[in-house]
Design a protein around this motif. Structure first.
Motif, PDB file in Angstrom:
ATOM      1  N   VAL A  98     -35.363 -19.164 -51.787  1.00 63.52           N
ATOM      2  CA  VAL A  98     -33.988 -19.594 -52.063  1.00 63.52           C
ATOM      3  C   VAL A  98     -33.888 -20.385 -53.366  1.00 63.52           C
ATOM      4  O   VAL A  98     -32.818 -20.480 -53.961  1.00 63.52           O
ATOM      5  CB  VAL A  98     -33.394 -20.431 -50.906  1.00 63.52           C
ATOM      6  N   LEU A  99     -34.984 -20.959 -53.838  1.00 64.34           N
ATOM      7  CA  LEU A  99     -34.979 -21.802 -55.029  1.00 64.34           C
ATOM      8  C   LEU A  99     -35.145 -20.967 -56.297  1.00 64.34           C
ATOM      9  O   LEU A  99     -36.016 -20.107 -56.385  1.00 64.34           O
ATOM     10  CB  LEU A  99     -36.113 -22.821 -54.950  1.00 64.34           C
ATOM     11  N   ASP A 100     -34.306 -21.244 -57.298  1.00 63.81           N
ATOM     12  CA  ASP A 100     -34.477 -20.630 -58.616  1.00 63.81           C
ATOM     13  C   ASP A 100     -35.437 -21.511 -59.413  1.00 63.81           C
ATOM     14  O   ASP A 100     -35.033 -22.483 -60.045  1.00 63.81           O
ATOM     15  CB  ASP A 100     -33.128 -20.513 -59.333  1.00 63.81           C
ATOM     16  N   ASN A 101     -36.720 -21.168 -59.344  1.00 64.73           N
ATOM     17  CA  ASN A 101     -37.729 -22.025 -59.980  1.00 64.73           C
ATOM     18  C   ASN A 101     -37.852 -21.795 -61.484  1.00 64.73           C
ATOM     19  O   ASN A 101     -38.715 -22.380 -62.129  1.00 64.73           O
ATOM     20  CB  ASN A 101     -39.100 -21.841 -59.304  1.00 64.73           C
TER      21      ASN A 101
ATOM     22  N   GLY B 242     -36.808 -25.144 -63.968  1.00 57.40           N
ATOM     23  CA  GLY B 242     -37.593 -26.354 -64.175  1.00 57.40           C
ATOM     24  C   GLY B 242     -37.826 -27.117 -62.889  1.00 57.40           C
ATOM     25  O   GLY B 242     -37.103 -26.944 -61.901  1.00 57.40           O
ATOM     26  N   ARG B 243     -38.818 -28.001 -62.906  1.00 56.43           N
ATOM     27  CA  ARG B 243     -39.244 -28.689 -61.683  1.00 56.43           C
ATOM     28  C   ARG B 243     -38.183 -29.618 -61.108  1.00 56.43           C
ATOM     29  O   ARG B 243     -38.171 -29.882 -59.903  1.00 56.43           O
ATOM     30  CB  ARG B 243     -40.523 -29.498 -61.957  1.00 56.43           C
ATOM     31  N   ASN B 244     -37.296 -30.140 -61.926  1.00 56.89           N
ATOM     32  CA  ASN B 244     -36.295 -31.083 -61.441  1.00 56.89           C
ATOM     33  C   ASN B 244     -34.996 -30.410 -61.011  1.00 56.89           C
ATOM     34  O   ASN B 244     -34.061 -31.090 -60.588  1.00 56.89           O
ATOM     35  CB  ASN B 244     -35.997 -32.137 -62.505  1.00 56.89           C
TER      36      ASN B 244
ATOM     37  N   VAL C 240     -41.669 -27.242 -51.629  1.00 56.44           N
ATOM     38  CA  VAL C 240     -40.791 -28.085 -50.822  1.00 56.44           C
ATOM     39  C   VAL C 240     -39.384 -28.160 -51.408  1.00 56.44           C
ATOM     40  O   VAL C 240     -38.423 -28.523 -50.707  1.00 56.44           O
ATOM     41  CB  VAL C 240     -41.396 -29.497 -50.672  1.00 56.44           C
ATOM     42  N   ARG C 241     -39.233 -27.804 -52.679  1.00 57.63           N
ATOM     43  CA  ARG C 241     -37.894 -27.796 -53.268  1.00 57.63           C
ATOM     44  C   ARG C 241     -37.002 -26.715 -52.653  1.00 57.63           C
ATOM     45  O   ARG C 241     -35.771 -26.792 -52.753  1.00 57.63           O
ATOM     46  CB  ARG C 241     -37.994 -27.622 -54.784  1.00 57.63           C
ATOM     47  N   ASN C 242     -37.595 -25.696 -52.023  1.00 56.00           N
ATOM     48  CA  ASN C 242     -36.794 -24.682 -51.332  1.00 56.00           C
ATOM     49  C   ASN C 242     -35.944 -25.306 -50.230  1.00 56.00           C
ATOM     50  O   ASN C 242     -34.724 -25.142 -50.228  1.00 56.00           O
ATOM     51  CB  ASN C 242     -37.700 -23.585 -50.765  1.00 56.00           C
ATOM     52  N   PRO C 243     -36.539 -25.998 -49.266  1.00 56.44           N
ATOM     53  CA  PRO C 243     -35.697 -26.605 -48.226  1.00 56.44           C
ATOM     54  C   PRO C 243     -34.785 -27.699 -48.761  1.00 56.44           C
ATOM     55  O   PRO C 243     -33.674 -27.876 -48.254  1.00 56.44           O
ATOM     56  CB  PRO C 243     -36.716 -27.159 -47.227  1.00 56.44           C
TER      57      PRO C 243
END
Length: 245
Positions: A144-147, A150-152, A182-185
């Motif tokens: 779900v995360l558009d990585n 960038g990390r932030n 963990v940025r996904n959730p």
């Protein structure tokens, strides 16, 4: 879809269990039958879904893309609809049907929560029932995360839809998950909050990925079932009683 009946008291609540497997396979024991063993001890009916795999996610310019037709989502939506259509047969409340998913299965739960549109042709009375769960539990989710931001950044992928009609959601994740960032959730939880959807996010320092219900030295592996039970009590799906686990 395999049905497991509750042991002793039947609360009328039910849970569709959707295992992970990276869309290459379905972990039917670790994140399927072993989860159902716990669910039925809570006085709930459990349905374990074995959805169609493998399904390759295509790459465009080196970036992974969501398939236009997600076979696992079709199967999960059909399963929820069948549970609602056959509620009296299974002895369940059609308004207390939840879904719990792990990894790839968690991604399917996210999709189910945020849309009622189907990509398959409606065939019978079951398909007239809503395919959206009444409550959702998401464990170590991905995709779900558009990585690329960038990390932030906590921006979602363009293919992720968020609906204000999504059900109350509990999200469980380990900070040191080496497979799904963990940025996904975190991104999903914030998006639900922005849409006005009740969401609980439970993060643990350690635990890794794909722990299921097999206890290790990491507290998350022993504590998350209790967290789920307490959360279901808090949203009114279950009453308070001691099940032993």
């Amino acid at each position: 879809m395999t049905i497991y009946r509750p042991q002793g008291r039947n609360t009328g609540a039910s849970m569709l269990v959707i295992p992970g497997g990276g869309f290459h396979a379905v972990a039917t024991d670790l994140e399927g039958t072993e989860i159902c063993d716990w669910v039925v001890r809570q006085g709930m009916t459990c349905a374990m879904l074995k959805y169609r795999t493998p399904q390759v996610w295509p790459r465009v310019d080196g970036k992974q893309q969501r398939p236009k037709v997600l076979l696992g989502l079709e199967d999960a939506q059909r399963a929820i609809s069948l549970l609602r259509e056959r509620a009296s047969t299974y002895g369940i409340d059609p308004h207390k049907i939840g879904a719990i998913g792990f990894s790839a299965g968690a991604y399917l739960v996210i999709n189910m929560s945020n849309t009622v549109a189907r990509t398959y042709q409606l065939t019978d009375a079951a398909d007239q029932q809503s395919p959206r769960p009444d409550f959702a539990i998401v464990a170590y989710n991905a995709k779900v995360l558009d990585n690329s931001k960038g990390r932030n950044s906590l921006e979602l992928q363009t293919w992720v839809e968020i609906s204000p009609e999504a059900p109350p959601t509990l999200i469980i994740h380990a900070m040191n998950d080496p497979v799904d960032d963990v940025r996904n959730p975190m991104a999903y939880a914030l998006a639900l909050t922005d849409a006005g959807v009740p969401v609980d996010l439970r993060l643990y320092a350690t635990g890794g990925h794909a722990f299921g219900m097999r206890p290790t030295d990491d507290p998350i592996t022993r504590e998350w079932p209790r967290e789920v039970r307490q959360w279901m009590e808090s949203i009114g799906v279950l009453g308070r009683f001691r099940s032993g686990t």
